[in-house]
Design an enzyme around this catalytic site. Sequence first.
Site, short mmCIF file in Angstrom:
data_model
loop_
_atom_site.label_atom_id
_atom_site.label_comp_id
_atom_site.label_asym_id
_atom_site.label_seq_id
_atom_site.Cartn_x
_atom_site.Cartn_y
_atom_site.Cartn_z
N GLU A 116 12.07 10.38 10.04
CA GLU A 116 13.50 10.30 9.82
C GLU A 116 13.93 11.10 8.58
O GLU A 116 13.18 11.17 7.60
CB GLU A 116 13.92 8.83 9.66
CG GLU A 116 13.53 8.02 10.88
CD GLU A 116 13.94 6.54 10.83
OE1 GLU A 116 13.89 5.91 11.88
OE2 GLU A 116 14.31 6.04 9.76
N CYS A 158 17.75 13.48 2.25
CA CYS A 158 16.52 12.76 1.91
C CYS A 158 15.46 13.16 2.94
O CYS A 158 15.63 12.95 4.14
CB CYS A 158 16.83 11.26 1.95
SG CYS A 158 15.42 10.25 1.57
N CYS A 204 2.90 6.33 5.73
CA CYS A 204 2.49 6.43 4.34
C CYS A 204 1.16 5.72 4.17
O CYS A 204 0.92 4.67 4.76
CB CYS A 204 3.54 5.80 3.42
SG CYS A 204 3.23 6.10 1.67
N CYS A 261 2.83 -0.04 -0.84
CA CYS A 261 3.80 -0.71 -1.70
C CYS A 261 4.40 -1.87 -0.91
O CYS A 261 4.86 -1.70 0.22
CB CYS A 261 4.89 0.28 -2.14
SG CYS A 261 4.21 1.70 -3.01
N CYS A 276 8.16 -1.93 0.73
CA CYS A 276 8.64 -0.74 1.44
C CYS A 276 8.26 -0.83 2.92
O CYS A 276 7.09 -1.04 3.25
CB CYS A 276 8.05 0.51 0.82
SG CYS A 276 8.54 2.02 1.68
N CYS A 336 17.15 3.32 1.25
CA CYS A 336 15.81 3.48 0.65
C CYS A 336 14.87 2.41 1.20
O CYS A 336 15.21 1.22 1.20
CB CYS A 336 15.87 3.27 -0.85
SG CYS A 336 16.96 4.35 -1.69
N1 SAH Z 1 6.41 7.61 -1.95
C1 SAH Z 1 7.42 8.16 -2.80
C2 SAH Z 1 8.64 8.56 -2.02
C3 SAH Z 1 9.41 7.38 -1.42
S1 SAH Z 1 10.92 7.42 -2.18
C4 SAH Z 1 7.71 7.20 -3.93
O1 SAH Z 1 7.13 6.13 -3.94
O2 SAH Z 1 8.44 7.56 -4.84
C5 SAH Z 1 11.69 6.04 -1.74
C6 SAH Z 1 12.18 5.23 -2.95
O3 SAH Z 1 12.71 4.02 -2.41
C7 SAH Z 1 11.03 4.83 -3.85
O4 SAH Z 1 11.45 4.68 -5.17
C8 SAH Z 1 10.66 3.50 -3.27
O5 SAH Z 1 9.91 2.75 -4.15
C9 SAH Z 1 12.02 2.92 -2.96
N2 SAH Z 1 11.96 1.84 -1.96
C10 SAH Z 1 10.98 1.60 -1.07
N3 SAH Z 1 11.27 0.51 -0.35
C11 SAH Z 1 12.46 0.06 -0.77
C12 SAH Z 1 13.30 -1.03 -0.37
N4 SAH Z 1 12.98 -1.84 0.62
N5 SAH Z 1 14.47 -1.18 -1.02
C13 SAH Z 1 14.83 -0.32 -2.00
N6 SAH Z 1 14.09 0.72 -2.40
C14 SAH Z 1 12.91 0.91 -1.80
#
Ligand code: SAH
Length: 367
Positions: A98, A111, A118, A122, A125, A341
Amino acid sequence: MNTTKAVLPVNLLNFDRKGLSAFFVNMGEKPFRATQLLKWIYQGNITDFDQMTNLSKSLRSYLNTHCTITAPEILLEQIASDGTTKWVLEMGLGNRIESVFIPEEKRGTLCVSSQIGCALACTFCSTAQQGFNRNLSVAEIIGQLYVAQKRLGDSKRITNVVMMGMGEPLLNFDNVVAAMNLMMDDFTFGLSKRKVTVSTSGIVPAMNRLNEACDVSMAVSLHAANDELRDQLVPINQKYPLKELMATCKEYANQGPRKHITFEYVMLKDINDSMQDANELLKLLKEVPAKINLIPFNPFPNSDYVCSSKQTISRFKDILYNGGIITTIRKTRGDDIDAACGQLVGKVKDKSRRHLKLQQMGLANAI
Ligand code: SAH
């Protein structure tokens, strides 16, 4: 015995300018063919080699036989009530990724995803819950920008790119760097280095290499100010703990004038949102030129976390701001179409077998 193999056509979207020049030189052409071709593809929106009138007839014929210009196909487009647009793109063999366009008054941000799924885990996420299939190619990364701009037309320009979609960009280093260099090229989209941001969970060795390879803005997904908590939320922290990560961030920011790192911090109720957490964060970032972007947690099915309240986020922000760090709260965009995000899931044929592992641990319902 016939040993001839069918040779697949070369997809020219896989080359940045340097790669394309080398490709032409290799076939006995002049290197400037690369800039001519990039202009046709990215600025002229031409994919038919026969329409590229400043290339010789013989070169056009060679390109017709051996090369393609193939961008990912859009399977689905969803537009949220706030204008945020999400595209689901076909990646073959049952995989989909996406990309999301976020329109604002003075800019339009795309984005972009870097991997199918991935490999990191985390816990907050949803992409992480999908498992991992493979890295995206340069064509599949720059292709997201290419198809999005084509679809949006001239009235809505993509002015900014954030590598914040599915995947960990710095674990697909070479392809992500080539794609970012390509989007900053004057003969393609010409984005400035301040308008291209790579977001990382903190892959320290790759962060150390990045400045040499590609000068872009860096965002770091921090989410916790001590190792104990970060080890849980962002498990790659067990490999690259905060001390190393902060030293690397400091060095990156010191490599250029007015450079800073943006730290992303997802607000999780009763997990990382106390006033003590805010003070600990201030202390941690004392020596790094930093901005902080607080992200309200976006829920997804079966997630264990809850977003901090508005008041808590606002108090957290005040502590940081009063401590001298520019702090913003990220506006949640496109959540009615699951485009916010951490909500990007696409469709991942999970080669890492994360589903199976969770099932064996009796955790299948956790995803
Ligand atoms: N893997 C990279 C790129 C992903 S960016 C990274 O970790 O930076 C996506 C951003 O959204 C990251 O800062 C991630 O931590 C955040 N994110 C992931 N899941 C989320 C959620 N459920 N709610 C809000 N932010 C989230």
